[in-house]
Write a protein that holds these residues in place. Sequence first.
Motif, mmCIF file in Angstrom:
data_model
loop_
_atom_site.group_PDB
_atom_site.id
_atom_site.type_symbol
_atom_site.label_atom_id
_atom_site.label_comp_id
_atom_site.label_asym_id
_atom_site.label_seq_id
_atom_site.Cartn_x
_atom_site.Cartn_y
_atom_site.Cartn_z
ATOM 1 N N VAL A 1 52.772 76.909 98.540
ATOM 2 C CA VAL A 1 53.450 77.850 97.219
ATOM 3 C C VAL A 1 52.246 77.869 96.025
ATOM 4 N N ARG A 2 52.140 79.155 95.582
ATOM 5 C CA ARG A 2 51.116 79.061 94.227
ATOM 6 C C ARG A 2 51.780 79.921 93.121
ATOM 7 N N LEU A 3 51.347 79.930 91.881
ATOM 8 C CA LEU A 3 51.936 80.691 90.825
ATOM 9 C C LEU A 3 51.158 82.060 90.863
ATOM 10 N N VAL A 4 51.724 83.228 90.562
ATOM 11 C CA VAL A 4 51.254 84.232 90.556
ATOM 12 C C VAL A 4 51.700 84.913 89.133
ATOM 13 N N VAL A 5 50.464 85.084 88.163
ATOM 14 C CA VAL A 5 50.597 85.438 86.889
ATOM 15 C C VAL A 5 50.115 87.051 87.051
ATOM 16 N N PRO A 6 51.108 88.052 87.225
ATOM 17 C CA PRO A 6 50.541 89.276 87.497
ATOM 18 C C PRO A 6 49.880 90.122 86.560
ATOM 19 N N GLY A 7 48.451 90.236 86.743
ATOM 20 C CA GLY A 7 47.511 91.093 85.849
ATOM 21 C C GLY A 7 46.532 90.131 85.290
ATOM 22 N N TRP A 8 46.747 88.825 85.450
ATOM 23 C CA TRP A 8 45.916 88.001 84.476
ATOM 24 C C TRP A 8 44.856 87.481 85.535
ATOM 25 N N TYR A 9 43.694 86.950 85.075
ATOM 26 C CA TYR A 9 42.739 86.387 85.816
ATOM 27 C C TYR A 9 43.140 85.360 86.706
#
Length: 456
Positions: free
Chosen positions: A229-237
């Motif tokens: 599992v990973r974090l996805v911060v949409p649109g960010w580097y």
Amino acid sequence: MAAGTLAGTTLAGSAASRAKDRTGAEPPVGDDAAASEPIVEDDGEDEPFEERFPGLRVLERDPENAEAADRATYAKSITPRSEHYVRNHYPTPEIDADEWTIDLRGLGVDPVELSMDELRAEFETESVAHTMQCSGNGRAFLEPEIDGVSWTIGAVGTTVWTGTPLSAILERYGAETGDGTWLMVAGGDHPEGEDIFARSIPMAKVLEDCVLAYEMNGEPLSPEHGYPVRLVVPGWYGNNCVKWVAELEVLEKMHVGDEWDRYAEWQHESYRLLADGQEAEERERIADFGGDAYDTREQMDAEAAGEIDHAPYVYDQLVQSLIGYPGEDAALCVRPQDGRIEVVGVAWAGDDAVERVDVSIDGGDTWNDAEFFGSNLEPYGWRQFRYLWDADPGEYTLVSRATDEHGRTQPREVARADEGLLTIENDRFPWNRDGYCNNAYLPRGVDVTVEERSAE
Ligand SMILES: Nc1nc2c(c(=O)[nH]1)N[C@H]1C(S)=C(S)[C@@H](COP(=O)(O)O)O[C@H]1N2
Ligand SMILES: [Mo]
């Protein structure tokens, strides 16, 4: 604190980890072999990195850092897992998903351990197309040479990420998520005693669209892309998209310095746009950022205008584009039906929309309108563009240049360190010490030759 962070990590060679043992340990033999055969389909995790990621070129090993090997990756709408770059600071941890837990704690929360089963079964599921670029992509083009992985153009890809929205998790556990709060997200990949890969994400962004993802393009994450599992911060580097998530903590300010000891390095010392000689001073609150909260470009502009006195944090992505077809040094003929060549590529602008794309056939001296086509993956995925080129025989350098919805256009090239730029001005991207966020369109172009049409 952090007790149990690595509780789900299995030792290489233990029965449970044989299925994913990538260390080259001998497989079990004899009758025991059948008994310990994994029930899940073998997805080839025992194969060497190159065989599992044939679309990547390895730039560094131990740990592997690899970028898309072929420009053709940028002629596709969705990036296959095998062509999606890998950026690791520490060796990829071997994790048994059945044992893995995420510690949740902080403002308003009674500490709790979340299992993968709970994440999958007890919350809603969300999918988001997200163009993720390493903030170091294009570092290789800075002069003089900058320390760090020498990414050229290939540390970016677009994946459909599927998982659990963080807002649902925080709500269920009663977290205090008011104005100005933050979520610290920490990975479980640090070797003992090393700094912990942790990021503070402003709560407004967390609640809006952040996801704890366990699938990419409908497949489980590969170990290198953050399994389980990973974090996805949409649109960010990419540096914000913490892999192998092990800890979540709700905070009233960014996690800083001594108080957070091993957690602070990757938040405050790395991923800052530092001018020559500038120190990475820590800030704690959005109000310190100037402009519109956390937008990377607005921080840059605010610093240049003297409204903030610290180096910007690397958060959402600057506008950028890449040509995917034709490829490097291609020898081309025009299409027989209309005498043209179709130039194809992708353009993205973080959590902003792309407004327009121009294509140049003369290395960026003159420009032509490109048109969008294909599926629209915005707001967080790239747009595909094409330019139908009436080409005469000769040698050309094709370049693309995108503009975002705020009218911010990719600059032509990177400034020298001694120009002292702090933001994009006069078509120049500000040199910075670690070579982050370079979105200049030169020298990202592609040289091609158009040949005489052979007689038919
Ligand atoms: N735990 C952890 N998360 C991490 C990293 C890391 O080294 N450790 N690298 C970050 C960086 S710098 C990038 S660009 C992205 C890369 O994600 P990918 O390897 O799936 O492309 O993951 C981010 N998340
Ligand atoms: Mo990165």
